[in-house]
Design a protein around this motif. Structure first.
Motif, mmCIF file in Angstrom:
data_model
loop_
_atom_site.group_PDB
_atom_site.id
_atom_site.type_symbol
_atom_site.label_atom_id
_atom_site.label_comp_id
_atom_site.label_asym_id
_atom_site.label_seq_id
_atom_site.Cartn_x
_atom_site.Cartn_y
_atom_site.Cartn_z
ATOM 1 N N PRO A 69 0.810 -1.227 0.000
ATOM 2 C CA PRO A 69 0.000 0.000 0.000
ATOM 3 C C PRO A 69 0.842 1.275 0.000
ATOM 4 C CG PRO A 69 -0.962 -1.589 1.499
ATOM 5 C CD PRO A 69 0.348 -2.172 1.045
ATOM 6 N N GLU A 70 1.963 1.254 0.741
ATOM 7 C CA GLU A 70 2.809 2.446 0.807
ATOM 8 C C GLU A 70 3.441 2.780 -0.541
ATOM 9 O OE1 GLU A 70 5.585 1.939 4.022
ATOM 10 O OE2 GLU A 70 4.223 2.927 5.435
ATOM 11 N N ASP A 71 3.614 1.774 -1.394
ATOM 12 C CA ASP A 71 4.158 2.027 -2.732
ATOM 13 C C ASP A 71 3.163 2.803 -3.591
ATOM 14 O OD1 ASP A 71 6.466 0.535 -2.123
ATOM 15 O OD2 ASP A 71 5.455 -1.333 -2.659
ATOM 16 N N ILE A 72 1.887 2.679 -3.253
ATOM 17 C CA ILE A 72 0.840 3.332 -4.042
ATOM 18 C C ILE A 72 0.363 4.617 -3.385
ATOM 19 C CG2 ILE A 72 -1.451 3.067 -5.070
ATOM 20 C CD1 ILE A 72 -1.031 0.050 -4.991
ATOM 21 N N PHE A 73 0.027 4.525 -2.099
ATOM 22 C CA PHE A 73 -0.641 5.636 -1.423
ATOM 23 C C PHE A 73 0.238 6.367 -0.415
ATOM 24 C CE2 PHE A 73 -3.989 2.488 -2.494
ATOM 25 C CZ PHE A 73 -4.648 3.248 -3.457
ATOM 26 N N GLY A 74 1.495 5.960 -0.314
ATOM 27 C CA GLY A 74 2.423 6.701 0.523
ATOM 28 C C GLY A 74 2.557 6.172 1.945
ATOM 29 N N LYS A 75 3.384 6.846 2.686
ATOM 30 C CA LYS A 75 3.745 6.455 4.048
ATOM 31 C C LYS A 75 2.516 6.283 4.945
ATOM 32 C CE LYS A 75 6.627 8.053 7.910
ATOM 33 N NZ LYS A 75 7.488 9.162 8.399
ATOM 34 N N ASN A 76 2.542 5.210 5.733
ATOM 35 C CA ASN A 76 1.503 4.892 6.726
ATOM 36 C C ASN A 76 0.147 4.527 6.121
ATOM 37 O OD1 ASN A 76 3.234 5.355 8.939
ATOM 38 N ND2 ASN A 76 2.783 7.548 8.896
ATOM 39 N N LYS A 143 0.557 13.646 4.488
ATOM 40 C CA LYS A 143 0.558 12.204 4.266
ATOM 41 C C LYS A 143 -0.189 11.485 5.391
ATOM 42 C CE LYS A 143 4.906 12.329 1.684
ATOM 43 N NZ LYS A 143 6.306 11.837 1.594
ATOM 44 N N TYR A 144 -0.465 10.207 5.167
ATOM 45 C CA TYR A 144 -1.226 9.424 6.143
ATOM 46 C C TYR A 144 -0.497 9.360 7.481
ATOM 47 C CZ TYR A 144 -4.625 7.883 2.717
ATOM 48 O OH TYR A 144 -5.634 7.858 1.786
ATOM 49 N N THR A 145 -1.281 9.491 8.539
ATOM 50 C CA THR A 145 -0.734 9.428 9.889
ATOM 51 C C THR A 145 -1.820 8.997 10.862
ATOM 52 O OG1 THR A 145 0.371 10.695 11.643
ATOM 53 C CG2 THR A 145 -1.237 11.874 10.302
ATOM 54 N N LEU A 146 -1.398 8.407 11.968
ATOM 55 C CA LEU A 146 -2.311 8.075 13.060
ATOM 56 C C LEU A 146 -2.315 9.176 14.113
ATOM 57 C CD1 LEU A 146 -1.453 4.286 13.482
ATOM 58 C CD2 LEU A 146 -3.620 5.218 12.652
#
Length: 307
Positions: A69-76, A143-146
């Motif tokens: 998933p990170e290869d497509i939609f980025g970190k986390n 970018k994606y983060t929790l």
């Protein structure tokens, strides 16, 4: 008396007009049209995305481990409940070359380094002079983060393209394949329409309005055998480690509402969902505005009755 009534009426009209102007200012909607009757309808503001489902076993079973998933939609983006957002700050019209377009997609991560090894910037400008008309939203992205989002974005400025004419996708694919043949590089293979569509969908390509008609034309011009359009939804069957189904739903603005990866039993093993609080805010503003208008009308009528 008639003069006073006229003045009161003008005051009421001005007051209501002022309220409407204030309300409209909260709706930063941009509409840009093209000669082919497609248009970009885009809100300036913030859009949020959330990882709803990530079944790691399902992903590895159906797609494998070479593509994460990170290869497509980025970190986390391999963390359930992780969120990302982007804020559209401005909207422009422009003409882009093949290299510009590829660079804005996931495909660019794979092939741009190969292209740059074989061409100098001057050669690129000369070799790829064909340009394609589009609109793009200039956006800042987190970018994606929790965790809570930082004040500063991870990417200050990136471009979110909306190609004006779906027929251009055929020319873009042809130009890309001509380049792939010329370079004859294992890491830059030729693509068919379904392959190209796959890269466009997972790259969040923007879709002008009317969305369904545009998607239909895009699928037709790419001669896709494995894609199907139903309203604002496009599904694409694809062979990875196993056969999978990618389902992308677009909003009326042509941005992604949701993207789902399914197995052949329709079980979802990865899902991203779009959300924002815009309509909550607008509903509250609407209620407040109606209250103010009602209060204004009441005040004028009460003043009139006291005379």
């Amino acid at each position: 008396m008639k003069v006073e009534k006229l003045k009161d009426g003008k005051k009421l009209t001005k007051s209501m007009g002022l309220i409407l102007i204030v309300m409209i200012s909260f709706f930063p909607l941009t509409v840009l049209g093209a000669e082919n009757n497609y248009q970009m309808i885009l809100w300036k503001g913030t859009e949020n995305y959330k990882i709803i489902t990530y079944d790691k076993e399902g992903w590895e079973k159906n797609i494998g481990t070479a593509l994460e998933p990170e290869d497509i939609f980025g970190k986390n983006s391999d963390e359930e409940d992780a969120e990302s957002k982007y804020t559209i700050r401005a909207i422009y019209e422009s003409d882009w070359s093949l290299i510009d377009l590829i660079s804005s997609t996931i495909l660019g991560n794979l092939v741009i380094p190969i292209i740059l090894i074989n061409y100098t910037p001057t050669e690129l400008d000369k070799e790829f002079s064909e340009e394609y008309e589009l609109w793009y939203g200039l956006q800042s992205r987190w970018k994606y983060t929790l965790d809570e989002f930082e004040y500063e974005p991870d990417i200050e400025a990136e471009k979110h393209p909306f190609i004006k004419d779906p027929n251009d996708f055929g020319d873009i694919l042809e130009e890309y394949n001509d380049l792939a043949q010329e370079l004859n590089n294992t890491f830059m293979p030729e693509l068919n329409g379904d392959d190209f569509l796959w890269y466009l969908l997972i790259s969040h390509i923007g879709i002008p309005d009317p969305v369904e008609k545009y998607l239909d034309e895009m699928v037709e011009i790419l001669d896709s055998k494995d894609a199907e359009v139903n309203s604002n939804t496009i599904t694409l069957e694809r062979s990875e480690k196993e056969d999978i189904i990618v389902e992308v739903v677009y909003t009326s603005q042509g941005i992604i509402e949701s993207i789902k990866f399914k197995d052949t039993d329709e079980d979802i093993f990865y899902e991203i969902q779009h959300f924002n609080d815009r309509w909550v805010v607008y509903t509250i503003l609407g209620i407040i505005s109606v209250f103010i208008i009602g209060l204004t009308v009441y005040a004028f009528r009460r003043k009139k009755n006291l005379r």
